[in-house]
Design a protein around this motif. Sequence first.
Motif, PDB file in Angstrom:
ATOM      1  N   ARG A  64       0.817  -1.199   0.000  1.00 29.72           N
ATOM      2  CA  ARG A  64       0.000   0.000   0.000  1.00 29.72           C
ATOM      3  C   ARG A  64       0.857   1.259   0.000  1.00 29.72           C
ATOM      4  NH1 ARG A  64      -5.078  -0.675   4.259  1.00 29.72           N
ATOM      5  NH2 ARG A  64      -6.379  -2.030   2.948  1.00 29.72           N
ATOM      6  N   GLU A  65       1.986   1.217   0.710  1.00 34.19           N
ATOM      7  CA  GLU A  65       2.815   2.409   0.854  1.00 34.19           C
ATOM      8  C   GLU A  65       3.377   2.891  -0.480  1.00 34.19           C
ATOM      9  OE1 GLU A  65       2.926  -0.237   2.699  1.00 34.19           O
ATOM     10  OE2 GLU A  65       2.507   0.448   4.755  1.00 34.19           O
ATOM     11  N   ILE A  66       3.700   1.971  -1.399  1.00 35.88           N
ATOM     12  CA  ILE A  66       4.309   2.363  -2.668  1.00 35.88           C
ATOM     13  C   ILE A  66       3.283   2.914  -3.642  1.00 35.88           C
ATOM     14  CG2 ILE A  66       4.067   0.209  -3.982  1.00 35.88           C
ATOM     15  CD1 ILE A  66       7.217   2.415  -3.704  1.00 35.88           C
ATOM     16  N   LEU A  67       1.995   2.659  -3.405  1.00 37.01           N
ATOM     17  CA  LEU A  67       0.972   3.116  -4.345  1.00 37.01           C
ATOM     18  C   LEU A  67       0.925   4.639  -4.414  1.00 37.01           C
ATOM     19  CD1 LEU A  67      -2.012   0.693  -3.623  1.00 37.01           C
ATOM     20  CD2 LEU A  67      -0.110   0.428  -5.226  1.00 37.01           C
ATOM     21  N   GLY A  68       1.083   5.316  -3.269  1.00 39.88           N
ATOM     22  CA  GLY A  68       1.077   6.784  -3.264  1.00 39.88           C
ATOM     23  C   GLY A  68       2.210   7.361  -4.087  1.00 39.88           C
ATOM     24  N   SER A  69       3.376   6.686  -4.091  1.00 38.94           N
ATOM     25  CA  SER A  69       4.518   7.162  -4.883  1.00 38.94           C
ATOM     26  C   SER A  69       4.235   7.053  -6.376  1.00 38.94           C
ATOM     27  CB  SER A  69       5.779   6.357  -4.532  1.00 38.94           C
ATOM     28  OG  SER A  69       6.121   6.534  -3.172  1.00 38.94           O
ATOM     29  N   ILE A  70       3.541   5.992  -6.786  1.00 38.08           N
ATOM     30  CA  ILE A  70       3.192   5.851  -8.198  1.00 38.08           C
ATOM     31  C   ILE A  70       2.210   6.947  -8.604  1.00 38.08           C
ATOM     32  CG2 ILE A  70       2.112   4.353  -9.907  1.00 38.08           C
ATOM     33  CD1 ILE A  70       3.052   1.960  -8.242  1.00 38.08           C
ATOM     34  N   PHE A  71       1.193   7.185  -7.754  1.00 37.06           N
ATOM     35  CA  PHE A  71       0.233   8.243  -8.040  1.00 37.06           C
ATOM     36  C   PHE A  71       0.912   9.608  -8.168  1.00 37.06           C
ATOM     37  CE2 PHE A  71      -3.149   5.578  -5.770  1.00 37.06           C
ATOM     38  CZ  PHE A  71      -3.691   5.129  -6.963  1.00 37.06           C
ATOM     39  N   SER A  72       1.902   9.852  -7.321  1.00 35.23           N
ATOM     40  CA  SER A  72       2.483  11.191  -7.219  1.00 35.23           C
ATOM     41  C   SER A  72       3.634  11.433  -8.186  1.00 35.23           C
ATOM     42  CB  SER A  72       2.971  11.442  -5.785  1.00 35.23           C
ATOM     43  OG  SER A  72       1.892  11.410  -4.877  1.00 35.23           O
ATOM     44  N   ALA A  73       4.187  10.390  -8.815  1.00 29.95           N
ATOM     45  CA  ALA A  73       5.370  10.563  -9.668  1.00 29.95           C
ATOM     46  C   ALA A  73       5.109  11.550 -10.798  1.00 29.95           C
ATOM     47  CB  ALA A  73       5.814   9.208 -10.227  1.00 29.95           C
ATOM     48  N   ALA A  74       3.994  11.367 -11.512  1.00 27.53           N
ATOM     49  CA  ALA A  74       3.680  12.283 -12.612  1.00 27.53           C
ATOM     50  C   ALA A  74       3.379  13.678 -12.087  1.00 27.53           C
ATOM     51  CB  ALA A  74       2.498  11.763 -13.420  1.00 27.53           C
ATOM     52  N   LEU A  75       2.820  13.764 -10.881  1.00 29.97           N
ATOM     53  CA  LEU A  75       2.522  15.078 -10.316  1.00 29.97           C
ATOM     54  C   LEU A  75       3.798  15.847 -10.000  1.00 29.97           C
ATOM     55  CD1 LEU A  75      -0.463  14.168  -7.956  1.00 29.97           C
ATOM     56  CD2 LEU A  75      -0.488  14.817 -10.368  1.00 29.97           C
ATOM     57  N   VAL A  76       4.825  15.148  -9.550  1.00 30.65           N
ATOM     58  CA  VAL A  76       6.122  15.802  -9.344  1.00 30.65           C
ATOM     59  C   VAL A  76       6.666  16.300 -10.677  1.00 30.65           C
ATOM     60  CG1 VAL A  76       8.495  15.490  -8.543  1.00 30.65           C
ATOM     61  CG2 VAL A  76       6.620  14.410  -7.300  1.00 30.65           C
ATOM     62  N   GLY A  77       6.559  15.464 -11.722  1.00 34.80           N
ATOM     63  CA  GLY A  77       6.994  15.889 -13.048  1.00 34.80           C
ATOM     64  C   GLY A  77       6.206  17.076 -13.551  1.00 34.80           C
ATOM     65  N   ILE A 114       0.404  16.351  -4.995  1.00 37.05           N
ATOM     66  CA  ILE A 114       1.308  15.304  -4.511  1.00 37.05           C
ATOM     67  C   ILE A 114       0.953  14.919  -3.081  1.00 37.05           C
ATOM     68  CG2 ILE A 114       3.709  14.786  -3.924  1.00 37.05           C
ATOM     69  CD1 ILE A 114       4.444  16.839  -6.193  1.00 37.05           C
ATOM     70  N   ALA A 115       0.709  15.941  -2.253  1.00 35.32           N
ATOM     71  CA  ALA A 115       0.452  15.694  -0.836  1.00 35.32           C
ATOM     72  C   ALA A 115      -0.867  14.975  -0.600  1.00 35.32           C
ATOM     73  CB  ALA A 115       0.468  17.018  -0.069  1.00 35.32           C
ATOM     74  N   GLY A 116      -1.898  15.348  -1.389  1.00 37.72           N
ATOM     75  CA  GLY A 116      -3.218  14.749  -1.177  1.00 37.72           C
ATOM     76  C   GLY A 116      -3.196  13.232  -1.251  1.00 37.72           C
ATOM     77  N   PRO A 117      -2.737  12.635  -2.378  1.00 39.81           N
ATOM     78  CA  PRO A 117      -2.672  11.173  -2.443  1.00 39.81           C
ATOM     79  C   PRO A 117      -1.724  10.557  -1.418  1.00 39.81           C
ATOM     80  CG  PRO A 117      -2.572  12.116  -4.642  1.00 39.81           C
ATOM     81  CD  PRO A 117      -2.443  13.259  -3.685  1.00 39.81           C
ATOM     82  N   LEU A 118      -0.598  11.238  -1.129  1.00 39.26           N
ATOM     83  CA  LEU A 118       0.351  10.688  -0.166  1.00 39.26           C
ATOM     84  C   LEU A 118      -0.237  10.655   1.239  1.00 39.26           C
ATOM     85  CD1 LEU A 118       3.771  12.203  -1.317  1.00 39.26           C
ATOM     86  CD2 LEU A 118       3.049   9.820  -1.454  1.00 39.26           C
ATOM     87  N   VAL A 119      -0.872  11.762   1.659  1.00 43.90           N
ATOM     88  CA  VAL A 119      -1.486  11.793   2.990  1.00 43.90           C
ATOM     89  C   VAL A 119      -2.605  10.762   3.083  1.00 43.90           C
ATOM     90  CG1 VAL A 119      -2.852  13.193   4.582  1.00 43.90           C
ATOM     91  CG2 VAL A 119      -0.845  14.186   3.460  1.00 43.90           C
ATOM     92  N   ALA A 176      -2.996   3.411   5.001  1.00 40.75           N
ATOM     93  CA  ALA A 176      -2.074   2.404   5.536  1.00 40.75           C
ATOM     94  C   ALA A 176      -2.185   2.297   7.048  1.00 40.75           C
ATOM     95  CB  ALA A 176      -0.640   2.742   5.135  1.00 40.75           C
ATOM     96  N   ALA A 177      -2.578   3.409   7.707  1.00 40.44           N
ATOM     97  CA  ALA A 177      -2.780   3.405   9.162  1.00 40.44           C
ATOM     98  C   ALA A 177      -4.169   2.891   9.537  1.00 40.44           C
ATOM     99  CB  ALA A 177      -2.584   4.804   9.718  1.00 40.44           C
ATOM    100  N   HIS A 178      -4.877   2.331   8.553  1.00 39.30           N
ATOM    101  CA  HIS A 178      -6.178   1.678   8.755  1.00 39.30           C
ATOM    102  C   HIS A 178      -7.303   2.650   9.094  1.00 39.30           C
ATOM    103  CE1 HIS A 178      -4.059  -2.118   8.433  1.00 39.30           C
ATOM    104  NE2 HIS A 178      -3.214  -1.719   9.371  1.00 39.30           N
ATOM    105  N   TRP A 179      -7.177   3.904   8.615  1.00 38.92           N
ATOM    106  CA  TRP A 179      -8.349   4.787   8.623  1.00 38.92           C
ATOM    107  C   TRP A 179      -9.335   4.226   7.600  1.00 38.92           C
ATOM    108  CZ3 TRP A 179      -8.367  10.635   9.585  1.00 38.92           C
ATOM    109  CH2 TRP A 179      -7.525  10.957  10.660  1.00 38.92           C
TER     110      TRP A 179
END
Length: 450
Positions: free
Chosen positions: A57-70, A396-401, A407-410
Motif C-alpha cells: 500500500r505504501e508504494i501506491l502513493g509514490s506511483i500516483f504522485s510521480a507524474a505530479l512531481v513531473g 502530490i500531498a493529497g494522495p500521499l497523505v 495504511a494506518a487503517h483509517w
Amino acid sequence: MASQTIDAGEVIERQPAGAGQYLVVLLCALLMFLDGFDTQAVSYIVPALSKEWHLSREILGSIFSAALVGLMVGYLAIAPLSARFGHKRMMVTSTLLFAVFTMLTVCATNVTELIGLRFLTGIGLGAAAPSAVALTCEFAPKRLRSTFVLLVYCGFSLGFVVAGLASGALMPTHGWKSLMLVGAVAPLALAAPLAWLLPESLAFLQRRTDGAERMRAVLMRLFPRVGFPPGCTFRLEDETDQRASVTALVRGRAAAGTFLLWIVFFLNLAEFYFMQSWLPTMLTGLQYAPSTVVWVTALPTIAGVLSAVPLGLAMDRVGPYATLTTLYVVGGVFMWLVAGAFSGSVAWLMVTVFCAGFCISGGQKSVIALAAVYYPQSLRSTGVGWALGLGRLGGIAGPLVAGMLYAAHWTPAEIFAFSAWPVLAAAVGVFAMGRVYGARPVAAEARATQ
C-alpha cells in the motif's frame, strides 16, 4: 507615409467571438483532455499493477504522485521557456514528449522504471498546460475569458471520464498496457493539428523581426472581416517591460493575492487528486462491483464538465470571488456527506460524490480562470504556471497523505470526513482575496499604470 498602428486587443474586444477563437479553445481543450486521460488512467492501472506486481500500500502513493512531481517541474522550470520559444511551439513539443514517455511506460518491468517514466511524462504535460491557458486568454475577449478557460479545462474532466470508460472496455480483456497505449497514440495524433491549426502568441510574434506581418496573418485568419492594411503595426493589451519572473508575482500589491492563490491551488488540487487517485482503490476495498467503481469514480469529472458553463457565466457576471467562496463552502459540506454515504445506498453515494465533484473539479477549473484574469498579460503564463506548479504540491500531498491514513487503517469514511476541512479553508482564502482585490483587480491596475 507612416504605417498605421492597430490596437490588437481592441480588435479582439470589439469583434464577436468567431470560429478561429473557438478553434483555439478546442485545440487547447484537447491538450488538456490528454492530461486528464493520463492522470486518471493511472488510477485504474495501479490496482491491477498492485495485484500483478504484489505492491504494498505504501508504494501506491509514490506511483500516483510521480507524474505530479513531473508536472510541477514542467510548470515551474520548463513552461516559462514559452516566452523564448512561443506558446505554440511549447505545446507541440511537449505533446510529442509525453507521447513518447507514455509509450515507453508500456515497456516498464518494475516499479522503479514505472515511477521514473511517470515523472518524465509529467514534465511534458506540465510544460504545455500554462501555454494552453495563456494562449486561450490572449485570443479571448475579457467578457469571455473565465468562460473560455473553464471550457478548456472541460477537456481535462472529459479525459478523466474517457479514461474510466476506456479502462472498463480494455483492461479486462487486454490488460493495463492497452490503456497506456491509447494514452500514447492520442497525443501523437494531436501534435499535427496543433502544429497546423494553432496560432502563435501575438506577444511572442511581436518580438520577432518579421513580427508585424506574422501578427497580421494571424489576425486576418481569426477576424477575416476586419481590414488589416499591408505594412500596419500592432499594439498589444500589455506592453510593459516587466519581466515575467516569479519575483514580479510577489512584489507590491499583487503579492498577497499571489500567496492566497497558491494556498487555494494547493488545497483544491490536494482534494481533487485525493478523490481521483484513491476512490477506485477505496471502492474496490469496500467490495463494490467493478462497474460501480468505474462510474462512481467518473462522477466527479462528469460533474466538472457540467460545471464549466454555469460557473463561467457566474464568474463573468456575478464575480469570481463570490462564486468560488460559495462553491468551496458547499463542496466542504458534500465531502463530509460522502463520508456517511459509504454506509448507505449506492444511489446516495453517487449523488454525494457527484455534488462533491461539481464543487472540487469545478473549483479547480474556476481558480485557474481566476488566476488567468488576476494577472496582466505580461505575467499571465508565469502566474498561472507557478500557481499550478506550487498547487501540484497539494496534488502530490493529497494522495500521499491519504495513502498514509489508509495504511494506518483509517476507513474511507474517516478520510473523507477529514478532507472536508481543507475545502472550507480554501473558501476562507478566496473570501480574503476578494476582500482585498474584489473592487480593483491587479490586471486592471497594471494596465492603468502604463
